[in-house]
Design an enzyme around this catalytic site. Structure first.
Site, short mmCIF file in Angstrom:
data_model
loop_
_atom_site.label_atom_id
_atom_site.label_comp_id
_atom_site.label_asym_id
_atom_site.label_seq_id
_atom_site.Cartn_x
_atom_site.Cartn_y
_atom_site.Cartn_z
N HIS A 274 28.28 28.01 28.90
CA HIS A 274 29.34 27.53 29.80
C HIS A 274 28.76 26.61 30.87
O HIS A 274 28.79 26.90 32.07
CB HIS A 274 30.16 28.67 30.41
CG HIS A 274 29.39 29.92 30.74
ND1 HIS A 274 28.37 29.96 31.64
CD2 HIS A 274 29.52 31.18 30.27
CE1 HIS A 274 27.90 31.18 31.73
NE2 HIS A 274 28.58 31.95 30.90
N HIS A 322 33.04 40.63 35.56
CA HIS A 322 31.76 40.78 36.25
C HIS A 322 31.75 41.94 37.24
O HIS A 322 30.95 41.96 38.18
CB HIS A 322 31.36 39.45 36.90
CG HIS A 322 30.98 38.44 35.87
ND1 HIS A 322 29.77 38.45 35.23
CD2 HIS A 322 31.69 37.42 35.33
CE1 HIS A 322 29.74 37.46 34.34
NE2 HIS A 322 30.90 36.83 34.39
#
Length: 570
Positions: A274, A322
């Site tokens: 990414h 996360h």
């Protein structure tokens, strides 16, 4: 007197031929057949009153005499190397010939022998592509694999152990014990699989034992601490053992900035996940790394393409993936620092000019495993609508753009991870991992998925019906997904070092273990087919504007996309 047919009649019977154009799904992408390897008047086709009959298009040749196991007739091949019409011959689970099928006793120019032992798959009017590869998998749940297969993926590379919190956030399988369990689990699935070990360490010992335990790659992730020391150590181990390194850099810039990570990499080959940054990495300018000649940049599909909804969905996704808390201001600041419309818009254009090389999913961890192909072609369509035809196009078609984009989820991830000798394209000698599409459903819903030459998945109607088509039609596993056919039709990729120390015998798995190779100095950004551009990237630290070689990269978000609600109820 030769018999003449109109182009429309010919395409209806045998599929499009040289010069014919085909629209891909409901996009504005049109491909043109560059060459037809079949012979007019000697085409082979299966069915009542058709050509593949005894003494006609079917010879008396045995398998030993050269007859193929399967022939795909009159297929329109779409691959990085060309857009051509051809018959495809499969034998022993591999592609053995591309060209003209038939009976050499009655037809000229035959290089694919059809015999009594040959199965036929009708490719007339269909598109055939190489099976897709997703190189950014969080193995959070095994059900992902079925979802991926039914979307046209035939190889998944990544890491994880299930819904453990480490796996929810990071694409790595930590330690040789977990790697062994995942390789053992791979026997249960009709899919080529490959597992990455954790790369975050400042000393090599633990990384080496993971490579020797079967890891085919090492993953550096900021949630485990992607410091310059860890980057250097991981790449040194990778160089010693010929495995790829994937990197997710330090969003918070705690241990250094993007320049420090580039310095720690020291010009060595690395796959940057990414690379735009919404999925993680030095904020706000990790995107600069795509201009490095040793960095292979990729995208994950939530930012593909930039739409009016892209920014809104990312904050919640990031908080969940996360392990962040909305009640902690620092966690919210961390999340918000990663989401920038300017860099996401630039990402669209960097894909279109071939500066970003790969598209993957980030499955269930800010990505959708069943939408790799869809998001790729939506990006291509958006760019054509906004930027027009590529300057490199010849003729009234989008062939160059289509070759560029299909390479992003087939050959380029295979090259990056040392698998291209086995998978990634429709070429003689490679595994017969193939996807057959109706052009109207291209990239969205496959007609058939082959793994190692066996049909592993397809849409199928009511099993109790008198014919295969009555409702309810939905995707189902086929015979290639069951029993020993499953383990004989797909493979697990590991390191060569693990095979050298007896991993296969130690684990006793049924699937063949194949080694990755040529992942280090032998490849670079220049190896990325149709996607090797290395522009100089600058990011304004206050406005986040992105420039490539001085040119501002910006585009409007899409308000409507193809390959979306027209094809799906939910």
């Amino acid at each position: 007197m030769p018999f003449k047919m109109s182009r429309a009649a010919y395409a209806s019977m045998f599929g499009p031929t040289t010069g014919d154009k085909v629209r891909l799904a409901d996009t504005e992408l049109f491909i043109e057949v560059e060459k037809d390897f079949t012979h007019y008047g000697d085409e082979v086709k299966f069915g009542g009153g058709k050509v593949i009959r005894d003494g006609m298009g079917q010879s008396q040749a045995t398998r030993v005499d050269g007859a193929v196991d399967t022939v795909i007739t009159n297929a329109l091949i779409v691959d990085h190397w060309g857009i051509v019409k051809a018959d495809i011959g499969l034998k022993d689970g591999r592609i053995v010939a591309i060209g003209k099928a038939g009976n050499p006793d009655t037809q000229p120019g035959v290089n694919i022998i059809v015999g009594p032992g040959t199965e036929a798959i009708a490719g007339e009017g269909k598109i055939v592509t190489a099976g897709g590869m997703d190189s950014h998998i969080h193995f959070i749940c095994p059900q992902q694999i079925e979802e991926a297969l039914m979307s046209g993926l035939t190889c998944m590379l990544g890491g994880g152990t299930g819904p453990a919190h480490g796996t929810l956030a990071t694409t790595c399988t930590p330690g040789p014990w977990h790697i062994a369990r995942m390789i053992e689990a791979a026997d249960a699935f009709p899919m080529n699989l490959a597992f990455a070990g954790k790369g975050n360490a400042s000393l090599p010992g633990a990384l080496e034992e993971m490579v020797l335990g079967g890891a085919c790659a090492l993953k550096l992730h900021e949630d485990w601490g992607t410091t310059p020391g860890a980057v250097d150590c991981c790449l040194s181990v990778a160089d010693d053992y010929d495995v790829q390194v994937m990197i997710h850099t330090d969003t918070l810039n705690e241990s250094g900035f993007v320049e420090d990570s580039i310095g720690a990499i020291k010009g060595r080959t690395i796959h940057a996940f990414h690379t735009e940054g919404a999925g993680g990495g030095h904020a706000p300018d990790i995107i600069k790394i795509c201009g490095q000649p040793n960095v292979i940049p990729s995208s994950t599909n939530p930012t593909r393409p930039y739409t009016i909804n892209t920014l809104a969905e990312h904050l919640d996704m990031l908080m969940v993936c996360h392990h962040l808390s909305p009640s902690i201001p620092e966690d919210i600041a961390f999340a918000e620092s990663r989401i920038r419309k300017e860099t996401i818009a630039a990402e669209d254009i960097l894909h279109d000019i071939g500066a970003f090389s790969i598209i993957s999913s980030d499955s269930q961890a800010m990505g959708r495993v069943g939408e790799v192909a869809i998001r790729t072609w939506q990006t291509a369509d958006k760019m054509k609508r906004q930027r027009g035809r590529l300057p490199s196009e010849t003729g009234e078609n989008d062939n160059m753009r289509v070759k560029r984009y299909i390479a992003k989820y087939t050959i380029n991830p295979a090259i990056a991870h040392g698998l291209s000798h086995e998978i990634g394209s429709i070429e003689i000698g490679k595994r017969a991992d193939l996807v057959i599409w109706n052009p109207a459903f291209f990239g969205v819903k496959p007609d058939m998925v082959l793994l190692g030459g066996s049909i592993a998945a397809a849409p199928m109607g009511d099993p109790n019906a008198s014919i295969p088509t009555p409702q309810p039609v939905h995707y189902r596993h086929m015979f290639g997904a069951y029993g020993k056919a499953r383990t004989n039709s797909s493979v697990t990729f590991v390191s060569q070092a693990s095979l050298d120390v007896g991993l296969a015998a130690r684990l006793g798995v049924s699937k063949q273990l194949l080694a990755v190779k040529n992942t280090r100095g032998g490849i670079s950004k220049a190896s990325m087919i149709h996607n090797s551009l290395t522009p100089h990237i600058e990011v304004d630290p206050e406005t986040y504007e992105v420039r490539a070689d001085g040119e501002l990269l910006t585009c409007e978000p899409a308000t409507v996309l193809p390959m979306a609600q027209r094809y799906f109820l939910f």
